[in-house]
Motif scaffolding. Structure first.
Motif, PDB file in Angstrom:
ATOM      1  N   VAL A   1       0.847  -1.204   0.000  1.00 40.20           N
ATOM      2  CA  VAL A   1       0.000   0.000   0.000  1.00 40.20           C
ATOM      3  C   VAL A   1       0.878   1.247   0.000  1.00 40.20           C
ATOM      4  N   LEU A   2       1.926   1.244   0.813  1.00 40.11           N
ATOM      5  CA  LEU A   2       2.826   2.399   0.889  1.00 40.11           C
ATOM      6  C   LEU A   2       3.528   2.635  -0.444  1.00 40.11           C
ATOM      7  N   VAL A   3       4.004   1.567  -1.075  1.00 38.80           N
ATOM      8  CA  VAL A   3       4.718   1.713  -2.350  1.00 38.80           C
ATOM      9  C   VAL A   3       3.789   2.272  -3.418  1.00 38.80           C
ATOM     10  N   SER A   4       2.567   1.771  -3.474  1.00 41.02           N
ATOM     11  CA  SER A   4       1.636   2.265  -4.494  1.00 41.02           C
ATOM     12  C   SER A   4       1.312   3.736  -4.279  1.00 41.02           C
ATOM     13  N   LEU A   5       1.222   4.145  -3.012  1.00 38.97           N
ATOM     14  CA  LEU A   5       0.922   5.549  -2.736  1.00 38.97           C
ATOM     15  C   LEU A   5       2.124   6.428  -3.058  1.00 38.97           C
ATOM     16  N   GLU A   6       3.330   5.940  -2.756  1.00 38.63           N
ATOM     17  CA  GLU A   6       4.520   6.724  -3.076  1.00 38.63           C
ATOM     18  C   GLU A   6       4.600   6.972  -4.576  1.00 38.63           C
ATOM     19  N   GLU A   7       4.277   5.958  -5.375  1.00 38.14           N
ATOM     20  CA  GLU A   7       4.295   6.129  -6.821  1.00 38.14           C
ATOM     21  C   GLU A   7       3.295   7.188  -7.255  1.00 38.14           C
ATOM     22  N   ARG A   8       2.117   7.196  -6.611  1.00 38.65           N
ATOM     23  CA  ARG A   8       1.098   8.182  -6.953  1.00 38.65           C
ATOM     24  C   ARG A   8       1.533   9.590  -6.574  1.00 38.65           C
ATOM     25  N   ILE A   9       2.198   9.711  -5.425  1.00 40.93           N
ATOM     26  CA  ILE A   9       2.688  11.021  -4.991  1.00 40.93           C
ATOM     27  C   ILE A   9       3.702  11.565  -5.988  1.00 40.93           C
ATOM     28  N   ARG A  10       4.647  10.709  -6.377  1.00 39.95           N
ATOM     29  CA  ARG A  10       5.670  11.147  -7.328  1.00 39.95           C
ATOM     30  C   ARG A  10       5.031  11.564  -8.652  1.00 39.95           C
ATOM     31  N   GLU A  11       4.048  10.819  -9.118  1.00 42.53           N
ATOM     32  CA  GLU A  11       3.389  11.146 -10.377  1.00 42.53           C
ATOM     33  C   GLU A  11       2.640  12.471 -10.277  1.00 42.53           C
ATOM     34  N   ASP A  12       1.972  12.699  -9.149  1.00 45.78           N
ATOM     35  CA  ASP A  12       1.192  13.921  -8.983  1.00 45.78           C
ATOM     36  C   ASP A  12       2.077  15.154  -8.843  1.00 45.78           C
ATOM     37  N   LEU A  13       3.231  15.008  -8.201  1.00 45.34           N
ATOM     38  CA  LEU A  13       4.093  16.155  -7.970  1.00 45.34           C
ATOM     39  C   LEU A  13       5.149  16.349  -9.055  1.00 45.34           C
TER      40      LEU A  13
ATOM     41  N   THR B   1      14.629  16.454  -8.918  1.00 43.12           N
ATOM     42  CA  THR B   1      14.676  15.191  -9.653  1.00 43.12           C
ATOM     43  C   THR B   1      15.874  14.358  -9.226  1.00 43.12           C
ATOM     44  N   HIS B   2      17.022  15.004  -9.093  1.00 38.13           N
ATOM     45  CA  HIS B   2      18.246  14.292  -8.737  1.00 38.13           C
ATOM     46  C   HIS B   2      18.273  13.912  -7.258  1.00 38.13           C
ATOM     47  N   LEU B   3      17.771  14.785  -6.400  1.00 36.72           N
ATOM     48  CA  LEU B   3      17.786  14.516  -4.969  1.00 36.72           C
ATOM     49  C   LEU B   3      16.929  13.307  -4.626  1.00 36.72           C
ATOM     50  N   LEU B   4      15.729  13.266  -5.166  1.00 36.73           N
ATOM     51  CA  LEU B   4      14.794  12.218  -4.800  1.00 36.73           C
ATOM     52  C   LEU B   4      15.013  10.927  -5.567  1.00 36.73           C
ATOM     53  N   GLY B   5      15.740  11.005  -6.677  1.00 37.96           N
ATOM     54  CA  GLY B   5      16.026   9.801  -7.434  1.00 37.96           C
ATOM     55  C   GLY B   5      16.933   8.839  -6.694  1.00 37.96           C
ATOM     56  N   ALA B   6      17.607   9.310  -5.663  1.00 40.13           N
ATOM     57  CA  ALA B   6      18.537   8.467  -4.910  1.00 40.13           C
ATOM     58  C   ALA B   6      17.859   7.714  -3.771  1.00 40.13           C
ATOM     59  N   TRP B   7      16.553   7.981  -3.538  1.00 41.41           N
ATOM     60  CA  TRP B   7      15.856   7.362  -2.407  1.00 41.41           C
ATOM     61  C   TRP B   7      14.775   6.423  -2.923  1.00 41.41           C
ATOM     62  N   SER B   8      14.625   5.275  -2.302  1.00 38.70           N
ATOM     63  CA  SER B   8      13.647   4.280  -2.733  1.00 38.70           C
ATOM     64  C   SER B   8      12.876   3.757  -1.538  1.00 38.70           C
ATOM     65  N   LEU B   9      11.552   3.808  -1.607  1.00 37.99           N
ATOM     66  CA  LEU B   9      10.735   3.280  -0.528  1.00 37.99           C
ATOM     67  C   LEU B   9      10.882   1.762  -0.437  1.00 37.99           C
ATOM     68  N   GLU B  10      10.985   1.089  -1.563  1.00 37.06           N
ATOM     69  CA  GLU B  10      11.126  -0.364  -1.530  1.00 37.06           C
ATOM     70  C   GLU B  10      12.406  -0.773  -0.805  1.00 37.06           C
ATOM     71  N   ARG B  11      13.507  -0.067  -1.079  1.00 37.51           N
ATOM     72  CA  ARG B  11      14.750  -0.385  -0.383  1.00 37.51           C
ATOM     73  C   ARG B  11      14.633  -0.067   1.107  1.00 37.51           C
ATOM     74  N   ALA B  12      13.943   1.050   1.428  1.00 39.08           N
ATOM     75  CA  ALA B  12      13.744   1.400   2.834  1.00 39.08           C
ATOM     76  C   ALA B  12      12.893   0.351   3.539  1.00 39.08           C
TER      77      ALA B  12
END
Length: 243
Positions: free
Chosen positions: A152-164, A178-189
């Motif tokens: 559920v968290l991963v699907s919502l994170e994807e939606r947030i990124r798409e909306d913003l 774009t560069h700052l957030l590209g280095a962070w992954s919810l799945e890895r977290a």
């Protein structure tokens, strides 16, 4: 010292998913819309509402375990909010978000992901341990519920990124976000949180080592959060889901 026990005087205690939702809605109503913690609160409220819908639809094999995990998870965030309200220090992972919540150069997506980073990177691991103590079980018995909440968290994170960051034109711009957030992954977290939960559980008979491990985890997650909240200047005025 980071507390490992299942809450106490330092945390806001709630005993049901409905109570969690009530607390988060009440908090959101009291904060300005652009407040950084309010931004995360809206995201987390959407996650918790979605988990509730999954529970109602019978998508969790063990509803009792799923509710225990979700409530203990939420209590960690609510405890941080309560600590700040009472002028106590929240866990290190939450401090950057509370310190920078009103900074005009930090964009809504940064606030949202910094909160998610704190909650997944630190709180989720401890929530698994809390839920195991509540239910009298081992972490492995909660793995299915952990994975479903994580989905559920991963699907919502994807939606947030798409909306913003809604389209290829924006992503082609040399925007530091774009560069700052590209280095962070919810799945890895999330994967790291599961490993941390198992480690804390394994160390439960060695409290000194467990406390040291959790303190290091808290500090490291806080450092990542501070990086995510690097002020970048005012960007596109885009709304988060639910705004």
């Amino acid at each position: 010292m980071v507390r490992l026990e299942c809450f106490g005087e330092d945390a806001a205690h709630v005993d049901s998913l409905d109570a969690v939702l009530h607390r988060m809605r009440a908090l959101g109503a009291g904060w300005p819309e652009r407040d950084g913690v309010a931004v995360f609160n809206r995201v987390y409220l959407a996650v918790t509402e979605e988990v509730g819908r999954h529970l109602d639809a019978g998508r969790f094999p063990d509803a009792r375990a799923a509710i225990a995990l979700d409530v203990r998870f939420a209590e960690r965030y609510l405890g941080a909010v309560e600590a700040v309200a009472e002028e106590r220090r929240p866990p290190a992972c939450w401090r950057p978000l509370f310190q920078l919540r009103g900074h005009p150069g930090v964009r809504p997506l940064q606030f949202a992901l910094a909160g998610i980073n704190a909650h997944i990177g630190h709180d989720l691991a401890l929530a698994v341990v809390d839920a195991c103590r509540t239910l009298g079980c081992e972490p492995g018995e909660l793995e299915d519920e952990f994975d479903r909440v994580g989905d559920v968290l991963v699907s919502l994170e994807e939606r947030i990124r798409e909306d913003l960051m809604p389209g290829p034109d924006l992503l082609q711009i040399a925007d530091p976000l774009t560069h700052l957030l590209g280095a962070w992954s919810l799945e890895r977290a999330r994967d790291a949180a599961w490993s941390a939960a198992r480690a804390v559980w394994a160390l439960r008979e060695l409290p000194d080592l467990a406390e040291e491990f959790v303190e290091r985890l808290d500090t490291g997650v806080g450092l990542v959060g501070r990086c995510l909240l690097t002020p970048l200047g005012v960007g596109p005025d885009l709304a988060l889901p639910g705004q």
